[in-house]
Design an enzyme around this catalytic site. Structure first.
Site, PDB file in Angstrom:
ATOM      1  N   ASP A  10       0.538  -1.186  -0.058  1.00 51.93           N
ATOM      2  CA  ASP A  10       0.058  -0.072   0.044  1.00 51.93           C
ATOM      3  C   ASP A  10       1.089   1.243   0.047  1.00 51.93           C
ATOM      4  O   ASP A  10       1.686   1.498   0.982  1.00 51.93           O
ATOM      5  CB  ASP A  10      -0.943   0.002   1.275  1.00 51.93           C
ATOM      6  CG  ASP A  10      -1.843   1.168   1.137  1.00 51.93           C
ATOM      7  OD1 ASP A  10      -3.061   0.858   1.861  1.00 51.93           O
ATOM      8  OD2 ASP A  10      -1.644   2.149   0.662  1.00 51.93           O
ATOM      9  N   ASP A 105      -3.283   1.946  -5.657  1.00 55.16           N
ATOM     10  CA  ASP A 105      -2.127   2.163  -4.959  1.00 55.16           C
ATOM     11  C   ASP A 105      -1.816   0.630  -3.899  1.00 55.16           C
ATOM     12  O   ASP A 105      -0.923   0.763  -3.009  1.00 55.16           O
ATOM     13  CB  ASP A 105      -1.931   3.282  -4.190  1.00 55.16           C
ATOM     14  CG  ASP A 105      -2.541   3.425  -2.792  1.00 55.16           C
ATOM     15  OD1 ASP A 105      -3.820   2.647  -2.591  1.00 55.16           O
ATOM     16  OD2 ASP A 105      -2.033   3.759  -1.728  1.00 55.16           O
ATOM     17  N   GLU A 106      -2.765  -0.043  -4.139  1.00 56.47           N
ATOM     18  CA  GLU A 106      -2.832  -1.127  -3.168  1.00 56.47           C
ATOM     19  C   GLU A 106      -2.760  -2.551  -3.948  1.00 56.47           C
ATOM     20  O   GLU A 106      -3.583  -2.868  -4.814  1.00 56.47           O
ATOM     21  CB  GLU A 106      -4.154  -1.046  -2.577  1.00 56.47           C
ATOM     22  CG  GLU A 106      -4.004  -1.398  -1.039  1.00 56.47           C
ATOM     23  CD  GLU A 106      -5.362  -1.285  -0.364  1.00 56.47           C
ATOM     24  OE1 GLU A 106      -6.004  -2.060   0.163  1.00 56.47           O
ATOM     25  OE2 GLU A 106      -5.948  -0.157  -0.377  1.00 56.47           O
TER      26      GLU A 106
HETATM   27  P1  TTP Z   1      -5.167   5.016   0.623  1.00 52.73           P
HETATM   28  O1  TTP Z   1      -4.041   3.894   0.251  1.00 52.73           O
HETATM   29  O2  TTP Z   1      -6.529   4.719   1.541  1.00 52.73           O
HETATM   30  O3  TTP Z   1      -4.557   6.353   1.269  1.00 52.73           O
HETATM   31  P2  TTP Z   1      -3.205   6.927   1.003  1.00 52.73           P
HETATM   32  O4  TTP Z   1      -2.467   5.977   0.107  1.00 52.73           O
HETATM   33  O5  TTP Z   1      -3.250   8.303   0.507  1.00 52.73           O
HETATM   34  O6  TTP Z   1      -2.499   7.087   2.290  1.00 52.73           O
HETATM   35  P3  TTP Z   1      -1.986   5.855   3.272  1.00 52.73           P
HETATM   36  O7  TTP Z   1      -2.072   4.578   2.457  1.00 52.73           O
HETATM   37  O8  TTP Z   1      -0.359   6.271   3.452  1.00 52.73           O
HETATM   38  O9  TTP Z   1      -2.691   5.898   4.443  1.00 52.73           O
HETATM   39  O10 TTP Z   1      -5.802   5.515  -0.775  1.00 52.73           O
HETATM   40  C1  TTP Z   1      -4.829   5.448  -1.738  1.00 52.73           C
HETATM   41  C2  TTP Z   1      -5.614   6.769  -2.840  1.00 52.73           C
HETATM   42  O11 TTP Z   1      -6.829   6.512  -3.016  1.00 52.73           O
HETATM   43  C3  TTP Z   1      -5.395   8.115  -1.987  1.00 52.73           C
HETATM   44  O12 TTP Z   1      -3.922   8.566  -2.303  1.00 52.73           O
HETATM   45  C4  TTP Z   1      -6.258   9.010  -2.635  1.00 52.73           C
HETATM   46  C5  TTP Z   1      -7.311   8.150  -2.947  1.00 52.73           C
HETATM   47  N1  TTP Z   1      -8.579   8.121  -2.012  1.00 52.73           N
HETATM   48  C6  TTP Z   1      -9.678   8.910  -2.150  1.00 52.73           C
HETATM   49  O13 TTP Z   1      -9.678   9.436  -3.242  1.00 52.73           O
HETATM   50  N2  TTP Z   1     -10.705   8.924  -1.363  1.00 52.73           N
HETATM   51  C7  TTP Z   1     -10.715   8.279  -0.182  1.00 52.73           C
HETATM   52  O14 TTP Z   1     -11.687   8.496   0.352  1.00 52.73           O
HETATM   53  C8  TTP Z   1      -9.686   7.549   0.162  1.00 52.73           C
HETATM   54  C9  TTP Z   1      -9.331   6.762   1.426  1.00 52.73           C
HETATM   55  C10 TTP Z   1      -8.570   7.392  -0.823  1.00 52.73           C
HETATM   56 MG    MG Z   2      -2.281   4.154   0.383  1.00 55.11          MG
END
Ligand code: TTP
Ligand code: MG
Length: 364
Positions: A10, A105-106
């Site tokens: 992630d 991203d995951e």
């Molecule tokens: P996440 O992996 O949930 O968040 P992140 O990568 O920004 O932060 P971290 O993993 O370090 O906690 O989500 C990945 C991407 O998805 C995020 O960069 C932006 C998008 N996203 C949204 O557009 N809306 C949302 O509500 C969430 C949770 C994520």
């Molecule tokens: Mg993330």
């Protein structure tokens, strides 16, 4: 119990990290990617500096600005995030083909069959994170565990820029102490309901009456019981969506002239045609490409949208022109020629739908 070697990857503050990479002057500022605070914008994500102020995903931009008055707002660039996601997947593919994307991203990777690093999933995860850091200048976190449930929890454990391993021998100890709200799908409501029954950890789930849990939570009850023992046998599901198809041929004698190149085209085209028919792929073709490898082992590729090549009378004519253009770049004897097509996947649900979801969220 199925024991696999699963890595959950992630990226850290994904959209925000990509923006910071593109604009290094932002590195020390609190930034948020999403709608502007003047409108009814929502934040897609923010960097870790902004998180210290309490700014979070899905929060209204106006509220975020109140929490963090110096917050810098950046409009999302989804095409770029999609491209970076693809580059991350290219790195994953060096280690395994068993990849299940969850969002841009995951992803889950099953590295049970990967023999690199003596098959050590911990070291494989390290190598993946290292490659992403060096090549893409982004940090990602990883969880390593015998199943998907635990790997996902583990990737969050040492976030950002960290990894955490739950080896099979430690699953039991780890899970017993795990608070129920760490279980994917157990949100605020379920956590409260469980708490009312005196259940706060997975150990509490084990100690409670299973019949009562199943009566109360139905299917989810069954799942909670299994997970409380760290059991999850869901396989990593690879999306077998074909993105491209190509054929290539290495020739015994190098091809020295334009005519020599063109003479090879009909056979290659025929083969490409056969492969296309066999594949049964329904997705429309939106790009064509050619590849030429020269006798000094350098290679060049040329790619074009079908829509841009409309003035060619036939597919054969198009490939002819592209092959010659590619060959003209070096004009060395060629040892290999390749032809291929790329399919338009925009109608596909998987990543596309995820992206749409994020886009509508970001737009508020
Ligand atoms: P996440 O992996 O949930 O968040 P992140 O990568 O920004 O932060 P971290 O993993 O370090 O906690 O989500 C990945 C991407 O998805 C995020 O960069 C932006 C998008 N996203 C949204 O557009 N809306 C949302 O509500 C969430 C949770 C994520
Ligand atoms: Mg993330």
């Amino acid at each position: 119990m199925t024991n696999r070697k699963i890595i959950h990857i992630d990226a850290d503050a994904f959209y925000a990290s990509v923006e910071m990479r593109e604009r290094p002057e932002l590195a020390n500022q609190a930034i948020a990617v999403g709608g502007r605070p003047e409108g009814r914008g929502v934040i897609a994500t923010c960097n870790y500096t902004a998180r210290k102020f309490g700014v979070r995903s899905a929060m209204s931009s106006a509220h975020a600005l109140r929490l963090c008055p110096d917050l810098v707002f950046i409009a999302p660039n989804f095409a770029l995030y999609k491209q970076v996601s693809k580059q991350m997947h290219e790195i994953f593919q060096r280690f395994t083909e068993e990849i299940e994307p969850l969002s841009l991203d995951e992803a889950y990777l099953d590295v049970s069959e990967c023999s690199l690093y003596q098959g050590s999933a911990t070291r494989i995860a390290h190598a993946i994170r290292d490659a992403i850091k060096r090549e893409l200048r982004l940090s990602v976190s990883a969880g390593i565990a015998p199943n998907k449930f635990l790997a996902k929890i583990a990737s969050d454990w040492n976030k950002p820029d960290g990894q955490f391993v739950i080896p099979p021998s430690e699953v039991d100890t780890f899970v017993r102490a795990l608070p129920v709200n760490k279980i994917n799908g157990v949100g605020k409501v379920t956590t409260q309901k469980l708490k009312a029954l005196g259940i706060e950890t997975c150990q509490d789930i084990r100690d409670s009456d299973p019949q009562q849990l199943i009566k109360r939570f139905g299917k989810q009850g069954h799942r909670l019981i299994a997970l409380s023992y760290g059991l999850d046998d869901r396989p990593v599901q690879v999306s077998r969506i074909r993105k491209s198809l190509s054929v290539e041929h290495t020739y015994d004698a190098d091809l020295n002239s334009r005519d020599g190149l063109i003479a090879k085209l009909p056979a290659l085209l025929e083969e490409l045609d056969q492969r296309l028919k066999k594949s049964g792929t329904k997705a429309p073709i939106h790009k064509r490409f050619v590849k030429v490898k020269f006798n000094d082992f350098s290679q060049t590729t040329l790619e074009q949208m079908i829509s841009e090549g409309k003035h060619y009378a036939s597919t054969q004519e198009w490939y002819e022109a592209m092959l010659l253009e590619a060959w003209d770049r070096r004009k060395l004897p060629a040892r290999l020629l390749g032809l291929g097509v790329r399919f338009d996947q925009s109608h596909h649900k998987t990543m596309g739908a995820q992206l749409d979801l994020f886009e509508s969220k970001a737009k508020g």
